[in-house]
Scaffold this motif. Structure first.
Motif, PDB file in Angstrom:
ATOM      1  N   ILE A   1       0.839  -1.204   0.000  1.00 19.55           N
ATOM      2  CA  ILE A   1       0.000   0.000   0.000  1.00 19.55           C
ATOM      3  C   ILE A   1       0.870   1.249   0.000  1.00 19.55           C
ATOM      4  N   ALA A   2       1.899   1.261   0.849  1.00 16.23           N
ATOM      5  CA  ALA A   2       2.697   2.478   1.043  1.00 16.23           C
ATOM      6  C   ALA A   2       3.381   2.941  -0.235  1.00 16.23           C
ATOM      7  N   ILE A   3       3.905   1.991  -1.026  1.00 13.46           N
ATOM      8  CA  ILE A   3       4.636   2.418  -2.225  1.00 13.46           C
ATOM      9  C   ILE A   3       3.707   2.896  -3.330  1.00 13.46           C
ATOM     10  N   ALA A   4       2.404   2.635  -3.191  1.00 12.37           N
ATOM     11  CA  ALA A   4       1.446   3.130  -4.186  1.00 12.37           C
ATOM     12  C   ALA A   4       0.938   4.527  -3.859  1.00 12.37           C
ATOM     13  N   LEU A   5       1.205   5.017  -2.649  1.00 11.38           N
ATOM     14  CA  LEU A   5       0.725   6.343  -2.254  1.00 11.38           C
ATOM     15  C   LEU A   5       1.453   7.428  -3.042  1.00 11.38           C
ATOM     16  N   PRO A   6       0.743   8.435  -3.539  1.00 13.02           N
ATOM     17  CA  PRO A   6       1.413   9.525  -4.263  1.00 13.02           C
ATOM     18  C   PRO A   6       2.518  10.188  -3.442  1.00 13.02           C
TER      19      PRO A   6
ATOM     20  N   LEU B   1       2.211   9.271   6.070  1.00 13.99           N
ATOM     21  CA  LEU B   1       2.093   8.190   5.107  1.00 13.99           C
ATOM     22  C   LEU B   1       1.714   6.878   5.795  1.00 13.99           C
ATOM     23  N   VAL B   2       2.275   6.641   6.959  1.00 13.10           N
ATOM     24  CA  VAL B   2       1.922   5.438   7.722  1.00 13.10           C
ATOM     25  C   VAL B   2       0.434   5.453   8.060  1.00 13.10           C
ATOM     26  N   ASP B   3      -0.057   6.601   8.520  1.00 10.35           N
ATOM     27  CA  ASP B   3      -1.474   6.709   8.876  1.00 10.35           C
ATOM     28  C   ASP B   3      -2.373   6.504   7.647  1.00 10.35           C
ATOM     29  N   GLU B   4      -1.958   7.070   6.506  1.00  8.65           N
ATOM     30  CA  GLU B   4      -2.762   6.930   5.284  1.00  8.65           C
ATOM     31  C   GLU B   4      -2.808   5.474   4.832  1.00  8.65           C
ATOM     32  N   ALA B   5      -1.672   4.791   4.887  1.00 12.92           N
ATOM     33  CA  ALA B   5      -1.635   3.390   4.482  1.00 12.92           C
ATOM     34  C   ALA B   5      -2.496   2.535   5.399  1.00 12.92           C
ATOM     35  N   HIS B   6      -2.416   2.778   6.699  1.00  9.87           N
ATOM     36  CA  HIS B   6      -3.209   1.979   7.641  1.00  9.87           C
ATOM     37  C   HIS B   6      -4.706   2.274   7.496  1.00  9.87           C
ATOM     38  N   SER B   7      -5.045   3.499   7.136  1.00 11.21           N
ATOM     39  CA  SER B   7      -6.442   3.842   6.909  1.00 11.21           C
ATOM     40  C   SER B   7      -7.006   3.047   5.736  1.00 11.21           C
ATOM     41  N   ILE B   8      -6.209   2.880   4.686  1.00 11.61           N
ATOM     42  CA  ILE B   8      -6.640   2.097   3.528  1.00 11.61           C
ATOM     43  C   ILE B   8      -6.758   0.624   3.899  1.00 11.61           C
TER      44      ILE B   8
ATOM     45  N   GLU C   1      -5.165  -5.918  -3.523  1.00 13.13           N
ATOM     46  CA  GLU C   1      -5.022  -5.284  -4.840  1.00 13.13           C
ATOM     47  C   GLU C   1      -5.947  -4.076  -4.961  1.00 13.13           C
ATOM     48  N   ILE C   2      -7.153  -4.189  -4.443  1.00 17.61           N
ATOM     49  CA  ILE C   2      -8.061  -3.042  -4.453  1.00 17.61           C
ATOM     50  C   ILE C   2      -7.497  -1.939  -3.561  1.00 17.61           C
ATOM     51  N   GLY C   3      -6.899  -2.321  -2.425  1.00 16.73           N
ATOM     52  CA  GLY C   3      -6.264  -1.328  -1.560  1.00 16.73           C
ATOM     53  C   GLY C   3      -5.146  -0.585  -2.268  1.00 16.73           C
ATOM     54  N   VAL C   4      -4.341  -1.309  -3.044  1.00 18.62           N
ATOM     55  CA  VAL C   4      -3.265  -0.671  -3.811  1.00 18.62           C
ATOM     56  C   VAL C   4      -3.854   0.338  -4.800  1.00 18.62           C
ATOM     57  N   ALA C   5      -4.949  -0.046  -5.451  1.00 18.92           N
ATOM     58  CA  ALA C   5      -5.608   0.887  -6.375  1.00 18.92           C
ATOM     59  C   ALA C   5      -6.134   2.105  -5.635  1.00 18.92           C
ATOM     60  N   LEU C   6      -6.705   1.904  -4.444  1.00 18.75           N
ATOM     61  CA  LEU C   6      -7.224   3.027  -3.660  1.00 18.75           C
ATOM     62  C   LEU C   6      -6.105   3.952  -3.185  1.00 18.75           C
ATOM     63  N   ALA C   7      -4.919   3.388  -2.965  1.00 20.55           N
ATOM     64  CA  ALA C   7      -3.786   4.199  -2.512  1.00 20.55           C
ATOM     65  C   ALA C   7      -3.407   5.264  -3.532  1.00 20.55           C
ATOM     66  N   CYS C   8      -3.771   5.042  -4.794  1.00 22.15           N
ATOM     67  CA  CYS C   8      -3.481   6.033  -5.841  1.00 22.15           C
ATOM     68  C   CYS C   8      -4.458   7.206  -5.810  1.00 22.15           C
ATOM     69  N   ARG C   9      -5.407   7.161  -4.861  1.00 21.25           N
ATOM     70  CA  ARG C   9      -6.427   8.212  -4.693  1.00 21.25           C
ATOM     71  C   ARG C   9      -7.228   8.435  -5.982  1.00 21.25           C
ATOM     72  N   PRO C  10      -7.812   7.389  -6.519  1.00 20.13           N
ATOM     73  CA  PRO C  10      -8.515   7.541  -7.797  1.00 20.13           C
ATOM     74  C   PRO C  10      -9.860   8.236  -7.651  1.00 20.13           C
ATOM     75  N   LYS C  11     -10.280   8.830  -8.742  1.00 23.67           N
ATOM     76  CA  LYS C  11     -11.654   9.320  -8.864  1.00 23.67           C
ATOM     77  C   LYS C  11     -12.531   8.247  -9.516  1.00 23.67           C
ATOM     78  N   LEU C  12     -11.891   7.389 -10.313  1.00 24.54           N
ATOM     79  CA  LEU C  12     -12.585   6.316 -11.015  1.00 24.54           C
ATOM     80  C   LEU C  12     -11.786   5.036 -10.827  1.00 24.54           C
ATOM     81  N   LEU C  13     -12.474   3.967 -10.411  1.00 29.93           N
ATOM     82  CA  LEU C  13     -11.826   2.681 -10.181  1.00 29.93           C
ATOM     83  C   LEU C  13     -12.419   1.642 -11.118  1.00 29.93           C
TER      84      LEU C  13
END
Length: 247
Positions: free
Chosen positions: A99-104, A123-130, A156-168
């Motif tokens: 998750i962490a390496i996918a965060l912007p 970043l740790v808090d954001e990853a754990h939130s996801i 895998e869905i969490g990794v996609a969410l880490a990119c902060r998408p508007k559309l998944l």
């Protein structure tokens, strides 16, 4: 104006036409589905929408802007994320690290991203939130390869969410899952529904009908029907399929 739109997409591989005059529109905040039999052109259509293939004809529009032919990386930077039918995870990394390496915020740092992610409390808090959102909060320190198949789907869905998408975009998310795994995945998608726009390609028609606001049916490389799940149950193509036996 739809958030994402495809107009008159046409694609051929050599002499074989795989998409013909495909038009789709996905409204902001909705969960849209794409269904059809194997070989109908569903995943090929996804590959055009997300930049893996360039259509021979037609347009792909994001918030009204033409993004036809842009690379998958450029499309991802616009806020469009995709999970794949075959999962793409770093098996030797922990669940947290995937998750962490996918965060912007991590990617902007470039060098030694994982160490920097661990060192930055935000970043740790954001990853754990996801991880909490996808039901993996208790598995943060486990290696990704140790997860069950269903948990890997959630990651895998969490990794996609880490990119902060508007559309998944989700490509066959129930593939390989048993009934319990499908139920957990449905719960997760319902939690995400409304927070972002979701488009699902799915062969499990009952699963898709239980979640989607609107579904497009692709067969022979064409959109042959479109509508709300309740309306599609009376469609001739649907009546000839397993959906015709749904209550």
């Amino acid at each position: 104006m739809p958030l994402f739109e495809a107009k008159d997409l046409h694609l051929r591989f050599g002499d074989r036409v795989v998409l013909e005059s495909v038009s789709l529109a996905f409204e902001a905040g909705q969960l849209s589905g794409i269904m059809g039999p194997n070989g109908a052109g569903k995943t090929t259509c996804f590959n055009v929408l997300t930049g893996r293939y360039k259509p021979n004809r037609g347009q792909v529009l994001w918030q009204g802007d033409d993004i036809t032919g842009k690379s998958p990386q450029d499309i991802a930077r616009l806020g469009i994320a995709r999970s794949f039918q075959l999962m793409n995870l770093f098996d030797e990394f922990t669940v947290f690290e995937n998750i962490a390496i996918a965060l912007p915020g991590t990617r902007r740092r470039g060098h030694d991203m994982i160490a920097q992610a661990y060192a930055d409390s935000a970043l740790v808090d954001e990853a754990h939130s996801i991880l909490e959102k996808v039901g993996l909060a208790g598995r943060a320190d486990d290696e990704a390869k140790s997860l069950s198949y269903g948990a890997r789907r959630a990651l895998e869905i969490g990794v996609a969410l880490a990119c902060r998408p508007k559309l998944l975009f989700l490509d066959e998310p129930t593939a390989g899952l048993g009934s319990d795994g499908r139920a957990r995945l449905a719960d997760l998608i319902l939690q995400l529904k409304g927070d972002l726009t979701i488009v699902i390609i799915e062969h499990d028609m009952e699963f898709l009908f239980s979640l989607a606001d609107e579904i497009s049916v692709i067969h022979w490389g064409q959109v042959i029907a479109r509508g709300a799940p309740a309306a599609l149950k009376t469609n001739p193509w649907v009546e000839a399929s397993n959906l015709g036996r749904l209550n």
